[in-house]
Structure formats: C-alpha cells, structure tokens
Design a protein around this motif. Structure first.
Motif, PDB file in Angstrom:
ATOM      1  N   LEU A  13       0.829  -1.207   0.000  1.00  0.00           N
ATOM      2  CA  LEU A  13       0.000   0.000   0.000  1.00  0.00           C
ATOM      3  C   LEU A  13       0.863   1.257   0.000  1.00  0.00           C
ATOM      4  CD1 LEU A  13      -2.777  -1.086   2.533  1.00  0.00           C
ATOM      5  CD2 LEU A  13      -2.901  -1.042   0.027  1.00  0.00           C
ATOM      6  N   SER A  14       1.991   1.205   0.704  1.00  0.00           N
ATOM      7  CA  SER A  14       2.891   2.351   0.750  1.00  0.00           C
ATOM      8  C   SER A  14       3.473   2.662  -0.634  1.00  0.00           C
ATOM      9  CB  SER A  14       4.030   2.083   1.748  1.00  0.00           C
ATOM     10  OG  SER A  14       4.957   3.152   1.726  1.00  0.00           O
ATOM     11  N   GLN A  15       3.881   1.630  -1.346  1.00  0.00           N
ATOM     12  CA  GLN A  15       4.444   1.826  -2.683  1.00  0.00           C
ATOM     13  C   GLN A  15       3.397   2.337  -3.663  1.00  0.00           C
ATOM     14  OE1 GLN A  15       7.003  -1.179  -4.396  1.00  0.00           O
ATOM     15  NE2 GLN A  15       7.650  -1.939  -2.376  1.00  0.00           N
ATOM     16  N   ILE A  16       2.153   1.840  -3.482  1.00  0.00           N
ATOM     17  CA  ILE A  16       1.076   2.311  -4.357  1.00  0.00           C
ATOM     18  C   ILE A  16       0.839   3.803  -4.174  1.00  0.00           C
ATOM     19  CG2 ILE A  16      -1.410   2.151  -4.825  1.00  0.00           C
ATOM     20  CD1 ILE A  16      -1.197  -0.840  -4.117  1.00  0.00           C
ATOM     21  N   GLU A  17       0.848   4.263  -2.907  1.00  0.00           N
ATOM     22  CA  GLU A  17       0.619   5.675  -2.610  1.00  0.00           C
ATOM     23  C   GLU A  17       1.739   6.549  -3.166  1.00  0.00           C
ATOM     24  OE1 GLU A  17      -2.079   7.023  -1.463  1.00  0.00           O
ATOM     25  OE2 GLU A  17      -2.978   5.029  -1.348  1.00  0.00           O
ATOM     26  N   LYS A  18       2.959   6.017  -3.129  1.00  0.00           N
ATOM     27  CA  LYS A  18       4.121   6.803  -3.565  1.00  0.00           C
ATOM     28  C   LYS A  18       4.303   6.793  -5.087  1.00  0.00           C
ATOM     29  CE  LYS A  18       6.769   6.047   0.689  1.00  0.00           C
ATOM     30  NZ  LYS A  18       7.990   5.427   1.263  1.00  0.00           N
ATOM     31  N   SER A  19       3.623   5.870  -5.763  1.00  0.00           N
ATOM     32  CA  SER A  19       3.801   5.770  -7.213  1.00  0.00           C
ATOM     33  C   SER A  19       3.324   7.048  -7.898  1.00  0.00           C
ATOM     34  CB  SER A  19       3.029   4.569  -7.760  1.00  0.00           C
ATOM     35  OG  SER A  19       1.649   4.710  -7.518  1.00  0.00           O
ATOM     36  N   GLY A  20       4.118   7.531  -8.856  1.00  0.00           N
ATOM     37  CA  GLY A  20       3.781   8.796  -9.514  1.00  0.00           C
ATOM     38  C   GLY A  20       3.323   8.655 -10.946  1.00  0.00           C
ATOM     39  N   GLU A  21       3.238   7.427 -11.453  1.00  0.00           N
ATOM     40  CA  GLU A  21       2.822   7.249 -12.845  1.00  0.00           C
ATOM     41  C   GLU A  21       2.135   5.915 -13.023  1.00  0.00           C
ATOM     42  OE1 GLU A  21       7.301   5.818 -14.269  1.00  0.00           O
ATOM     43  OE2 GLU A  21       6.417   7.664 -15.054  1.00  0.00           O
ATOM     44  N   LEU A  22       1.364   5.814 -14.102  1.00  0.00           N
ATOM     45  CA  LEU A  22       0.552   4.634 -14.347  1.00  0.00           C
ATOM     46  C   LEU A  22       1.410   3.387 -14.558  1.00  0.00           C
ATOM     47  CD1 LEU A  22      -2.431   3.847 -14.668  1.00  0.00           C
ATOM     48  CD2 LEU A  22      -2.189   4.245 -17.127  1.00  0.00           C
ATOM     49  N   GLU A  23       2.540   3.534 -15.246  1.00  0.00           N
ATOM     50  CA  GLU A  23       3.396   2.383 -15.529  1.00  0.00           C
ATOM     51  C   GLU A  23       3.968   1.769 -14.253  1.00  0.00           C
ATOM     52  OE1 GLU A  23       3.448   5.210 -17.021  1.00  0.00           O
ATOM     53  OE2 GLU A  23       2.848   4.743 -19.090  1.00  0.00           O
ATOM     54  N   ALA A  64      -5.484  -9.892   1.997  1.00  0.00           N
ATOM     55  CA  ALA A  64      -4.392  -8.982   1.644  1.00  0.00           C
ATOM     56  C   ALA A  64      -4.374  -8.737   0.128  1.00  0.00           C
ATOM     57  CB  ALA A  64      -3.055  -9.570   2.099  1.00  0.00           C
ATOM     58  N   ARG A  65      -4.558  -9.822  -0.662  1.00  0.00           N
ATOM     59  CA  ARG A  65      -4.593  -9.687  -2.123  1.00  0.00           C
ATOM     60  C   ARG A  65      -5.725  -8.756  -2.567  1.00  0.00           C
ATOM     61  NH1 ARG A  65      -3.082 -12.543  -6.661  1.00  0.00           N
ATOM     62  NH2 ARG A  65      -2.031 -14.162  -5.417  1.00  0.00           N
ATOM     63  N   ALA A  66      -6.912  -8.940  -1.913  1.00  0.00           N
ATOM     64  CA  ALA A  66      -8.062  -8.137  -2.287  1.00  0.00           C
ATOM     65  C   ALA A  66      -7.816  -6.650  -2.008  1.00  0.00           C
ATOM     66  CB  ALA A  66      -9.307  -8.621  -1.558  1.00  0.00           C
ATOM     67  N   LYS A  67      -7.186  -6.367  -0.826  1.00  0.00           N
ATOM     68  CA  LYS A  67      -6.906  -4.965  -0.488  1.00  0.00           C
ATOM     69  C   LYS A  67      -5.899  -4.341  -1.471  1.00  0.00           C
ATOM     70  CE  LYS A  67      -7.863  -5.371   4.461  1.00  0.00           C
ATOM     71  NZ  LYS A  67      -7.296  -5.308   5.827  1.00  0.00           N
ATOM     72  N   ILE A  68      -4.872  -5.099  -1.857  1.00  0.00           N
ATOM     73  CA  ILE A  68      -3.854  -4.580  -2.776  1.00  0.00           C
ATOM     74  C   ILE A  68      -4.472  -4.327  -4.158  1.00  0.00           C
ATOM     75  CG2 ILE A  68      -1.718  -5.146  -3.999  1.00  0.00           C
ATOM     76  CD1 ILE A  68      -0.829  -6.691  -1.486  1.00  0.00           C
ATOM     77  N   GLU A  69      -5.276  -5.308  -4.634  1.00  0.00           N
ATOM     78  CA  GLU A  69      -5.900  -5.155  -5.949  1.00  0.00           C
ATOM     79  C   GLU A  69      -6.864  -3.984  -5.975  1.00  0.00           C
ATOM     80  OE1 GLU A  69      -7.650  -8.923  -6.736  1.00  0.00           O
ATOM     81  OE2 GLU A  69      -5.853  -9.742  -7.713  1.00  0.00           O
ATOM     82  N   SER A  70      -7.633  -3.837  -4.848  1.00  0.00           N
ATOM     83  CA  SER A  70      -8.592  -2.743  -4.773  1.00  0.00           C
ATOM     84  C   SER A  70      -7.886  -1.390  -4.829  1.00  0.00           C
ATOM     85  CB  SER A  70      -9.412  -2.860  -3.487  1.00  0.00           C
ATOM     86  OG  SER A  70     -10.281  -1.754  -3.355  1.00  0.00           O
ATOM     87  N   ARG A  71      -6.781  -1.295  -4.078  1.00  0.00           N
ATOM     88  CA  ARG A  71      -6.054  -0.011  -4.047  1.00  0.00           C
ATOM     89  C   ARG A  71      -5.373   0.271  -5.389  1.00  0.00           C
ATOM     90  NH1 ARG A  71      -6.609   4.561  -3.461  1.00  0.00           N
ATOM     91  NH2 ARG A  71      -4.894   5.910  -2.781  1.00  0.00           N
ATOM     92  N   LEU A  72      -4.881  -0.790  -6.046  1.00  0.00           N
ATOM     93  CA  LEU A  72      -4.276  -0.614  -7.365  1.00  0.00           C
ATOM     94  C   LEU A  72      -5.289  -0.076  -8.369  1.00  0.00           C
ATOM     95  CD1 LEU A  72      -2.055  -3.828  -7.687  1.00  0.00           C
ATOM     96  CD2 LEU A  72      -1.220  -1.484  -7.714  1.00  0.00           C
ATOM     97  N   GLU A  73      -6.511  -0.611  -8.339  1.00  0.00           N
ATOM     98  CA  GLU A  73      -7.560  -0.157  -9.253  1.00  0.00           C
ATOM     99  C   GLU A  73      -7.953   1.284  -8.982  1.00  0.00           C
ATOM    100  OE1 GLU A  73      -8.744  -1.657 -11.936  1.00  0.00           O
ATOM    101  OE2 GLU A  73      -7.283  -3.255 -11.555  1.00  0.00           O
ATOM    102  N   GLU A  74      -8.039   1.633  -7.673  1.00  0.00           N
ATOM    103  CA  GLU A  74      -8.387   3.013  -7.317  1.00  0.00           C
ATOM    104  C   GLU A  74      -7.321   3.989  -7.818  1.00  0.00           C
ATOM    105  OE1 GLU A  74      -8.911   3.133  -3.132  1.00  0.00           O
ATOM    106  OE2 GLU A  74     -10.728   1.888  -3.140  1.00  0.00           O
ATOM    107  N   LYS A  75      -6.065   3.604  -7.609  1.00  0.00           N
ATOM    108  CA  LYS A  75      -4.966   4.468  -8.024  1.00  0.00           C
ATOM    109  C   LYS A  75      -4.901   4.586  -9.543  1.00  0.00           C
ATOM    110  CE  LYS A  75      -1.387   6.910  -6.528  1.00  0.00           C
ATOM    111  NZ  LYS A  75      -1.549   8.046  -5.600  1.00  0.00           N
ATOM    112  N   LYS A  76      -5.153   3.453 -10.226  1.00  0.00           N
ATOM    113  CA  LYS A  76      -5.146   3.444 -11.685  1.00  0.00           C
ATOM    114  C   LYS A  76      -6.236   4.367 -12.234  1.00  0.00           C
ATOM    115  CE  LYS A  76      -5.748   0.385 -15.659  1.00  0.00           C
ATOM    116  NZ  LYS A  76      -6.056  -0.986 -16.105  1.00  0.00           N
ATOM    117  N   ALA A  77      -7.431   4.282 -11.625  1.00  0.00           N
ATOM    118  CA  ALA A  77      -8.541   5.131 -12.060  1.00  0.00           C
ATOM    119  C   ALA A  77      -8.212   6.605 -11.860  1.00  0.00           C
ATOM    120  CB  ALA A  77      -9.805   4.747 -11.292  1.00  0.00           C
ATOM    121  N   ALA A  78      -7.526   6.922 -10.728  1.00  0.00           N
ATOM    122  CA  ALA A  78      -7.148   8.305 -10.452  1.00  0.00           C
ATOM    123  C   ALA A  78      -6.152   8.825 -11.490  1.00  0.00           C
ATOM    124  CB  ALA A  78      -6.563   8.413  -9.046  1.00  0.00           C
ATOM    125  N   PHE A  79      -5.172   7.980 -11.836  1.00  0.00           N
ATOM    126  CA  PHE A  79      -4.190   8.362 -12.848  1.00  0.00           C
ATOM    127  C   PHE A  79      -4.852   8.601 -14.202  1.00  0.00           C
ATOM    128  CE2 PHE A  79      -0.539   6.300 -10.376  1.00  0.00           C
ATOM    129  CZ  PHE A  79       0.010   7.527 -10.041  1.00  0.00           C
TER     130      PHE A  79
END
Length: 339
Positions: A13-23, A64-79
């Motif tokens: 979750l920390s790395q997802i928050e810090k990510s600055g680009e879609l790739e 844990a997988r579900a939380k990571i996938e959910s946060r990845l999708e949210e972040k992807k949608a924001a990007f």
C-alpha cells in the motif's frame, strides 16, 4: 505468518501511494501479486503451516490480495482521470475561432491554353493523340527526313540515353507513329512535353511543351494549310486577327513557312509588345515532305498533307502577356492565381 502478511500489505500500500505514474503500478502488481510475487511466495510456503492453521492463513492471504488489488484499481482510475483531464485541456477546441478555408486547386496557364487549342482543333474534326516522351532516334529524326549528321540535329541538341534512344525534341515523332499505322485520312494534333539541351532564360527551357498538327488526305494543298491556321488564329486571338506566311526551311516539310499574326495589343500598328513591328511569330508549318510520306509507307503520288507546330508556352506567354517563361515553372501561387 500474520506479521509477515501485515508487513507485505503495508509495504504494498505504501508503494502504491508513492507511485507517480501509471506504468509504476504495473511493476507493483507484478512484485506483490505476480507468479514470483511476495504474496504468491506465502501461498507456496503453506506446506510449512500446520494443517489446522492453513484455512486461516489462506483467508488472510486472500484478504491482503483483495486490499492490494482494490487499491491498485483506485490508483489506476485516479491516474487515468488525471491524464484524461490534461488531454482535454490540451486539445480544447475554441468554437469561436473562424474556420480554416480550404484552398482549392487552380489550373495552370499552360493547361488553360492547351485546353483552348484542343477545343479549337477538335471542333475542326481533329483527333488528339499522345506518344512517348522517351523515343527512338529514328522516329525523332530519321523518319522526319533528318538523317545522321544532318545540320538540323545541332539546332535540336537533346538528351541521349544511348545511341538509339533519347528524350524527344518534338512531338512530330507521334505523327510518324500514326502514319505507320496506315489508317488514312489523318487529322490529328499531338501535344506533349519535349526536351532540348537549352540554357534556362526568359524564353528558353530544357523542358517545354509543343503542339504538333498534321493532315494527310487526297488533294490537300497549301491553301488548306493557310485556311486552317488562319481560322485557328482567329479563334485563339480574336476575329480581327490577320496572318502572314514567310518562307522558311524545315527538313520534314516542303514548301515550309513561319506564320505571324497581327499583334493583338495594337492590332498591327506597332507597340512595345510586338517591338514596333505589328506582327508576332506564332508557329512553323509546311507541306509534308514526300520522302517523309514514303518512309511511313504512304504513297506521295496519291496522298499529300500539311503539318504545323507551335510551342504551348509561347501561346500562354502571348495570350496572357507574360514576359518571362520561368514564371510558368516557379509554382508561385501569387502568380498562378491570376489566371
């Protein structure tokens, strides 16, 4: 195991928050959820967990997988939303701006002059015939009564590909092709591009256009030639135009002449345009030489004919009062749009 899963989740979750680009999100997905990812490694180590604890550990891994996938999708949608907003801002259309005018093409002065000449001769019953620009020396010279080493070749120095093939210096070669077919009578004009080894100046170019004409039939005389060309001049330059024929020499016609027309600016009185002479040279002509007819398989005792040739650029220069031939080839729209 619980602490390890908690640590993996927090790290993801920390790395997802810090990510600055879609790739970057794809790299995180692979690192934690891929075949060799950290959560996958935990599942592979389930064999070391006590059988009674395996359901609980499996549930924790899935959560844990579900939380990571959910946060990845949210972040992807924001990007994607941010990228779309930037694109919309960059591609915004101002509907108040005036439209761009589509610029239509424009006919060249040479094309306008050629169409007018063709219209005149088609109205007289002539056929428009085209031929190759790359021609045999025989059709360009020999079949027109210009044998090897003839002085006329010096005046028409051309571009040779080899000793037998060249770029044509005149469209008269098309007339030879038509005569060889043997379909008589013949009434034709042959417009096209020709080539001569000339320096570029106001009245010369190594590439220009000619319109050659020919009539072959029984009982054709010089009077037919004069009447045809006089009618042509009147339709092209006006009904008040008068013509004058001056003796000349061409290897492929006998007798030969050059034709002048009265200056259409001053009516023959003399002005700057005709250099004070009142007459302007317009074309060369003559009766087809009997030897030319013989070489093409036509009996000169039964058939006679006349031929003429005029430079297309010369007609355009005279008709539109252009004083420099180079203007026709510079593609300057300011010049071309005047016609």
């Amino acid at each position: 195991m619980k602490e390890k899963l908690s640590q993996i989740l927090d790290n993801a979750l920390s790395q997802i928050e810090k990510s600055g680009e879609l790739e970057k999100l794809n790299d995180i997905r692979v690192a934690f959820l891929g075949k060799k990812g950290e959560l996958t490694s935990v599942l592979k180590s389930m064999k070391d967990v006590a059988p009674e604890d395996r359901p609980k550990v499996g549930q924790m891994v899935n959560e844990a997988r579900a939380k990571i996938e959910s946060r990845l999708e949210e972040k992807k949608a924001a990007f994607e939303k941010a990228l779309r907003a930037e694109k919309m801002k960059a591609e915004v259309i101002d509907v108040t701006l005036p439209g761009r005018r589509l610029r239509a093409g424009h006919r060249h002065p040479n094309t306008i002059a050629l169409e007018e000449v063709e219209k005149i001769f088609i109205g007289m019953g002539y056929e428009v015939v085209e031929g190759p620009e790359v021609e045999y020396d025989y059709y360009n010279f020999e079949a027109l009564n210009i044998p090897e080493n003839h002085p006329a070749k010096d005046e028409q120095d051309t571009f040779y590909i080899n000793d037998k093939i060249l770029l044509r210096t005149q469209t008269s070669s098309v007339q030879v092709h038509v005569m060889e077919k043997g379909k008589l009578p013949i009434r034709m004009i042959s417009p096209g591009r020709v080539f001569r080894s000339d320096d570029v100046d106001a009245t010369h170019s190594p590439s220009f256009h000619q319109i050659e004409g020919m009539v072959i039939d029984k009982n054709i005389t010089f009077a037919d030639l004069k009447g045809t060309l006089e009618q042509f001049a009147k339709q092209l330059f006006g009904e008040d135009t008068r013509v004058k024929f001056r003796p000349h020499h061409f290897p492929f016609t006998e007798p030969s002449a050059e034709m002048d027309v009265t200056c259409f600016k001053c009516g023959g009185k003399g002005c700057r345009f005709c250099k004070g002479e009142g007459w302007i040279e317009i074309l060369g002509c003559g009766m087809v030489h009997p030897h030319v007819l013989e070489m093409s398989g036509i009996d000169p005792e039964e058939y006679t004919g006349f031929a003429f040739g005029v430079g297309l650029e010369r007609i355009a220069l005279l008709k539109y009062e252009i004083d420099d031939m180079r203007l026709l080839y510079e593609n300057d729209t300011r010049f071309l749009e005047q016609f």
